[in-house]
Motif scaffolding. Structure first.
Motif, PDB file in Angstrom:
ATOM      1  N   SER A 258      33.797  46.824  80.382  1.00 24.59           N
ATOM      2  CA  SER A 258      34.358  45.946  80.986  1.00 24.59           C
ATOM      3  C   SER A 258      34.109  44.975  81.535  1.00 24.59           C
ATOM      4  O   SER A 258      34.431  43.963  81.421  1.00 24.59           O
ATOM      5  CB  SER A 258      35.344  47.007  82.010  1.00 24.59           C
TER       6      SER A 258
ATOM      7  N   TRP B 205      37.519  42.105  82.494  1.00 26.04           N
ATOM      8  CA  TRP B 205      38.029  42.647  82.555  1.00 26.04           C
ATOM      9  C   TRP B 205      38.606  43.872  83.493  1.00 26.04           C
ATOM     10  O   TRP B 205      37.585  45.183  83.290  1.00 26.04           O
ATOM     11  CB  TRP B 205      39.403  43.746  81.327  1.00 26.04           C
TER      12      TRP B 205
ATOM     13  N   TYR C  92      44.031  48.216  80.843  1.00 27.69           N
ATOM     14  CA  TYR C  92      44.126  47.479  79.402  1.00 27.69           C
ATOM     15  C   TYR C  92      44.266  48.129  78.318  1.00 27.69           C
ATOM     16  O   TYR C  92      43.561  48.851  78.301  1.00 27.69           O
ATOM     17  CB  TYR C  92      42.832  46.056  78.831  1.00 27.69           C
TER      18      TYR C  92
ATOM     19  N   LYS D  54      45.516  43.118  79.077  1.00 19.67           N
ATOM     20  CA  LYS D  54      45.105  43.761  80.558  1.00 19.67           C
ATOM     21  C   LYS D  54      46.306  43.189  80.966  1.00 19.67           C
ATOM     22  O   LYS D  54      46.775  42.306  81.069  1.00 19.67           O
ATOM     23  CB  LYS D  54      44.103  43.019  81.018  1.00 19.67           C
ATOM     24  N   GLU D  55      46.829  44.078  82.121  1.00 18.28           N
ATOM     25  CA  GLU D  55      47.802  44.627  82.845  1.00 18.28           C
ATOM     26  C   GLU D  55      47.777  42.960  84.122  1.00 18.28           C
ATOM     27  O   GLU D  55      46.793  43.280  84.734  1.00 18.28           O
ATOM     28  CB  GLU D  55      48.357  45.524  83.240  1.00 18.28           C
ATOM     29  N   THR D  56      48.340  42.505  84.054  1.00 23.27           N
ATOM     30  CA  THR D  56      47.911  42.344  85.559  1.00 23.27           C
ATOM     31  C   THR D  56      48.678  42.103  86.648  1.00 23.27           C
ATOM     32  O   THR D  56      48.358  41.610  87.826  1.00 23.27           O
ATOM     33  CB  THR D  56      48.019  39.987  84.568  1.00 23.27           C
TER      34      THR D  56
ATOM     35  N   SER E  39      50.102  47.854  78.391  1.00 24.52           N
ATOM     36  CA  SER E  39      48.624  48.508  77.736  1.00 24.52           C
ATOM     37  C   SER E  39      49.006  49.618  77.190  1.00 24.52           C
ATOM     38  O   SER E  39      48.560  50.795  76.609  1.00 24.52           O
ATOM     39  CB  SER E  39      47.589  48.742  79.151  1.00 24.52           C
TER      40      SER E  39
END
Length: 166
Positions: free
Chosen positions: A120, A125, A134, A148-150, A157
């Motif tokens: 990662s 990430w 993610y 990837k989640e923001t 994801s």
């Protein structure tokens, strides 16, 4: 190594800590022996989904993220997925217990450890001292989806988002 994007080759020398499920280790309280899961080699020969979560047994991961993949096993298989690999920064023992707690009975979904966040961090990430949330889909060594989640929660994801891109 940097962020993976669609069309990239999955990098070499990526491995995770993993405890294979065996008849001797089916009980949640049995430990098993950690071994190396050679992701780079495995991903060259399969269509897989790599799912990263910040932590095993944590609220969003347990209640919202993992269930989608478990509930969609047949849909994933119908799209040609041969394996789902769930990683977190937890050690292999915790990841193994998490898999057992969620009634996984074979190696379609495996639970592995991104020890010290090696992978990662390499792709940038992370979320502090944890893996970020993610998903990366890989088809015989090629990245076909990476997100990837923001924000908090599960959107890009989750199983539904991944299935839509396969």
């Amino acid at each position: 190594m940097s962020v993976l994007e669609v069309g990239d080759n999955f990098p070499g020398n990526v491995s995770f800590g993993y405890i294979p499920l065996t008849p001797d280790s089916e009980e949640i309280t049995s430990c098993g022996i950690p071994t190396k899961f050679d992701a780079s080699e495995t991903f060259k020969n399969k269509k897989v989904v790599l799912v990263a979560v910040p932590g095993a047994f944590t609220p969003t991961c347990q209640a919202n993220h993992l269930p989608g993949f478990i509930q969609n096993i047949e849909a994933l298989k119908a799209k040609g997925v041969e394996q789902v690999v769930v990683i977190a920064s937890n050690d292999p023992f915790v990841m193994s217990a998490w898999g057992k707690a969620n009634y996984t009975k074979d190696d379609f979904i495996i639970f592995a450890s991104d020890s010290e966040l090696a992978f990662s961090k390499a792709i940038g990430w992370t979320m502090g001292d944890r893996t970020a949330r993610y998903a990366i889909a890989i088809d015989h060594g090629k990245v076909i989806y990476a997100a990837k989640e923001t924000e908090r929660g599960v959107d890009v994801s989750g199983a539904d988002a991944v299935l839509a891109k396969l």
